[in-house]
Write a protein that holds these residues in place. Structure first.
Motif, PDB file in Angstrom:
ATOM      1  N   THR A  65      26.871 -43.069  59.840  1.00 58.29           N
ATOM      2  CA  THR A  65      27.559 -42.690  58.573  1.00 58.29           C
ATOM      3  C   THR A  65      28.515 -41.554  58.978  1.00 58.29           C
ATOM      4  O   THR A  65      28.589 -41.005  60.100  1.00 58.29           O
ATOM      5  N   TYR A  89      35.313 -45.002  59.053  1.00 56.91           N
ATOM      6  CA  TYR A  89      33.876 -44.703  58.541  1.00 56.91           C
ATOM      7  C   TYR A  89      34.013 -45.044  57.086  1.00 56.91           C
ATOM      8  O   TYR A  89      34.895 -45.450  56.552  1.00 56.91           O
ATOM      9  N   ASN A  92      29.024 -48.033  56.189  1.00 54.29           N
ATOM     10  CA  ASN A  92      27.600 -47.697  56.017  1.00 54.29           C
ATOM     11  C   ASN A  92      27.465 -46.399  54.868  1.00 54.29           C
ATOM     12  O   ASN A  92      26.237 -46.711  54.318  1.00 54.29           O
ATOM     13  N   ASP A  93      28.360 -45.632  54.928  1.00 58.44           N
ATOM     14  CA  ASP A  93      28.210 -44.643  53.690  1.00 58.44           C
ATOM     15  C   ASP A  93      28.116 -45.271  52.472  1.00 58.44           C
ATOM     16  O   ASP A  93      27.206 -44.727  51.498  1.00 58.44           O
ATOM     17  N   LYS A 112      23.755 -44.193  51.134  1.00 62.49           N
ATOM     18  CA  LYS A 112      23.551 -43.636  52.451  1.00 62.49           C
ATOM     19  C   LYS A 112      24.295 -42.170  52.255  1.00 62.49           C
ATOM     20  O   LYS A 112      23.726 -41.369  52.801  1.00 62.49           O
ATOM     21  N   THR A 113      25.426 -42.420  51.946  1.00 62.40           N
ATOM     22  CA  THR A 113      26.295 -40.951  51.520  1.00 62.40           C
ATOM     23  C   THR A 113      26.842 -41.033  50.272  1.00 62.40           C
ATOM     24  O   THR A 113      27.674 -42.017  49.764  1.00 62.40           O
TER      25      THR A 113
END
Length: 255
Positions: A65, A89, A92-93, A112-113
């Protein structure tokens, strides 16, 4: 100037490039024959090796992340002192913990973020690099295949599909949610006057971009990596030709 002379000039220039990102930049693809994730030898970063004036180091990691990646980048930058950093990026965030959603769709679930944190951290990362005298280059996200990704995260389990759908409302939301994070990358690029490589655009220009995405709906496949490589190369050719080996811009710049 002869090619050998030109190469020696490039070696003397000693520019260092670094890629900071997640599994896409790591070269992770889903191998259908073996039903597992593997590292693609001809990933876009390895295809770039030898094309730029200097050494290219790939520090991307599976599952990264922005928070994890930024922590590692700070350490890597101080050790390696690169001149240029490619930043990739977001995949995944923007992702959720799908198993938790499948088990309890009514609960509150966060990516996740968090969305505001993603923008803030990306701004911090750009700021950190520019303060070190390093040129950051952002990359937009390849589009995902929402139908395939939905099947993938629900493990083709009908009960999980029902619960995840309760949480989502519609499969389209998966695409839209990722698009939000992508639009933030573009917004940050504009706000900070940072160059950006339009990877997403390169996929969306294809008649059917989904054929360049793995069965999991999110990782570009071998042909997808070729699209990213071509786009990155095209970016350097049009905006930073002096950073490419054996280009007319490079020969002029070297004299």
């Amino acid at each position: 100037m002869h090619m050998n002379e030109e190469r020696s000039v490039n070696a003397e220039l000693g520019l260092k490039y670094m890629v900071s990102g997640d599994s896409i930049s790591k070269g992770v693809v889903y191998d259908e024959a073996r039903s597992k994730y593997v590292i693609l030898e001809d990933n876009y970063v390895s295809l770039l090796q030898g094309k730029l004036t200097g050494a290219l180091r790939n520090t991307a990691r599976f599952g990264n992340t922005l928070l994890k990646g930024f922590g590692n980048l700070k350490r890597d930058v101080l050790k390696e002192k690169p001149d240029v950093v490619l930043i990739e990026y977001g995949g995944n965030d923007c992702d959720f913990h799908w198993e938790e959603i499948a088990n309890d769709p009514e609960a509150e679930h966060n990516p996740k973020t968090a969305f505001p944190a993603f923008e803030r951290m990306l701004l911090d990362m750009i700021d950190f690099l520019k303060n070190q005298g390093i040129t950051p280059i952002l990359m937009s996200l390849p589009p995902l295949n929402a139908d395939n990704y939905f099947k993938w995260v629900s493990g083709n389990n009908p009960a999980s599909e029902v619960n995840i759908m309760k949480f989502l409302g519609s499969v389209t939301k998966i695409y839209w949610w990722q698009e939000r994070y992508n639009s933030t990358i573009i917004k940050v690029a504009e706000a900070t006057r940072t160059k950006i490589i339009d990877v997403r655009g390169a996929f969306l220009q294809q008649p059917d971009y989904t054929q360049f995405i793995c069965r999991d709906g999110i990782h570009p496949n071998k042909e997808g990596h070729r699209i990213i490589f071509d786009k990155v190369l095209d970016f350097f050719r049009t905006t930073e030709p002096h950073l490419l080996l054996d280009s007319p811009g490079q020969a002029l710049h070297s004299r």
